[in-house]
Motif scaffolding. Structure first.
Motif, PDB file in Angstrom:
ATOM      1  N   THR A  34       1.158  -1.154  -0.025  1.00 34.53           N
ATOM      2  CA  THR A  34      -0.062   0.042   0.311  1.00 34.53           C
ATOM      3  C   THR A  34       0.938   0.889  -0.219  1.00 34.53           C
ATOM      4  OG1 THR A  34      -1.546  -1.006   1.263  1.00 34.53           O
ATOM      5  CG2 THR A  34      -2.006   1.296   1.467  1.00 34.53           C
ATOM      6  N   TYR A  35       1.526   1.215   0.578  1.00 35.84           N
ATOM      7  CA  TYR A  35       2.387   2.354   1.079  1.00 35.84           C
ATOM      8  C   TYR A  35       3.310   3.007  -0.607  1.00 35.84           C
ATOM      9  CZ  TYR A  35       2.941   2.081   5.835  1.00 35.84           C
ATOM     10  OH  TYR A  35       2.549   1.515   6.973  1.00 35.84           O
ATOM     11  N   GLU A  37       1.846   1.357  -3.150  1.00 36.92           N
ATOM     12  CA  GLU A  37       1.095   2.093  -4.342  1.00 36.92           C
ATOM     13  C   GLU A  37       1.140   3.857  -3.576  1.00 36.92           C
ATOM     14  OE1 GLU A  37      -3.317   0.523  -5.383  1.00 36.92           O
ATOM     15  OE2 GLU A  37      -2.920   1.840  -3.076  1.00 36.92           O
ATOM     16  N   GLU A  38       0.857   4.024  -3.240  1.00 38.78           N
ATOM     17  CA  GLU A  38       0.512   5.698  -3.251  1.00 38.78           C
ATOM     18  C   GLU A  38       1.903   6.429  -3.242  1.00 38.78           C
ATOM     19  OE1 GLU A  38      -2.087   7.112  -0.666  1.00 38.78           O
ATOM     20  OE2 GLU A  38      -2.512   4.873  -1.085  1.00 38.78           O
ATOM     21  N   VAL A  41       1.374   6.694  -6.719  1.00 36.05           N
ATOM     22  CA  VAL A  41       0.720   7.305  -7.662  1.00 36.05           C
ATOM     23  C   VAL A  41       1.311   8.803  -7.435  1.00 36.05           C
ATOM     24  CG1 VAL A  41      -2.153   8.296  -7.166  1.00 36.05           C
ATOM     25  CG2 VAL A  41      -1.558   5.979  -7.415  1.00 36.05           C
ATOM     26  N   ALA A  42       1.630   9.272  -6.612  1.00 36.48           N
ATOM     27  CA  ALA A  42       1.829  10.781  -5.749  1.00 36.48           C
ATOM     28  C   ALA A  42       3.445  11.021  -7.332  1.00 36.48           C
ATOM     29  CB  ALA A  42       2.937  10.907  -4.698  1.00 36.48           C
TER      30      ALA A  42
END
Length: 138
Positions: A34-35, A37-38, A41-42
């Motif tokens: 999840t980290y 993925e974030e 995206v950024a």
């Protein structure tokens, strides 16, 4: 940028949630994806100005190499870069770093450029490839 990871030109703060940790304050290993993925995206939005209505992709493979436990409330950042650009796929590399000195984890995701309407992988468009190469100074 930092000498610790000179090939990375982008980093973003890692935002931990209380629910990310176990009883002894370690971040659960499932949360690293999840980290990533974030951070992905950024990177895509800030560096490549990703157009989510125009360009599609999916994760074909994810690898994490855990170096040391990430603890609750440690101030960490995620370094992110495109490491490889193929014809239909590209690799994004990550490094979770605390205090600009300690690497807690590294990882890679293989991203496949994808046409959701046709439900198939497609060649990365030349304009996007040029943006990726420019962002990584290739």
């Amino acid at each position: 940028m930092d000498t610790l990871l000179p090939d990375f030109k982008f980093k973003a703060p890692l935002v931990q949630r209380w629910s990310d940790t176990d009883a002894i304050g370690h971040v659960n290993n499932a949360n690293y994806l999840t980290y990533f993925e974030e951070a992905r995206v950024a990177y895509l939005e800030e560096i490549l100005h990703w157009d989510w209505t125009k360009w599609g992709m999916l994760v074909a493979k994810a690898v994490i190499d855990f170096k040391a436990p990430l603890l609750y409330q440690e101030k960490a950042e995620i370094y992110t870069r495109i490491a490889r650009i193929g014809s239909k796929s590209f690799d994004i590399e990550y490094a979770i770093v605390v205090n600009d000195t300690t690497i807690k984890a590294t990882g890679t995701t293989v991203m496949v450029f994808f046409d959701y309407a046709a439900n198939k992988s497609v060649v990365i468009p030349d304009d996007l490839r040029a943006l990726m190469e420019k962002a990584e100074k290739r």
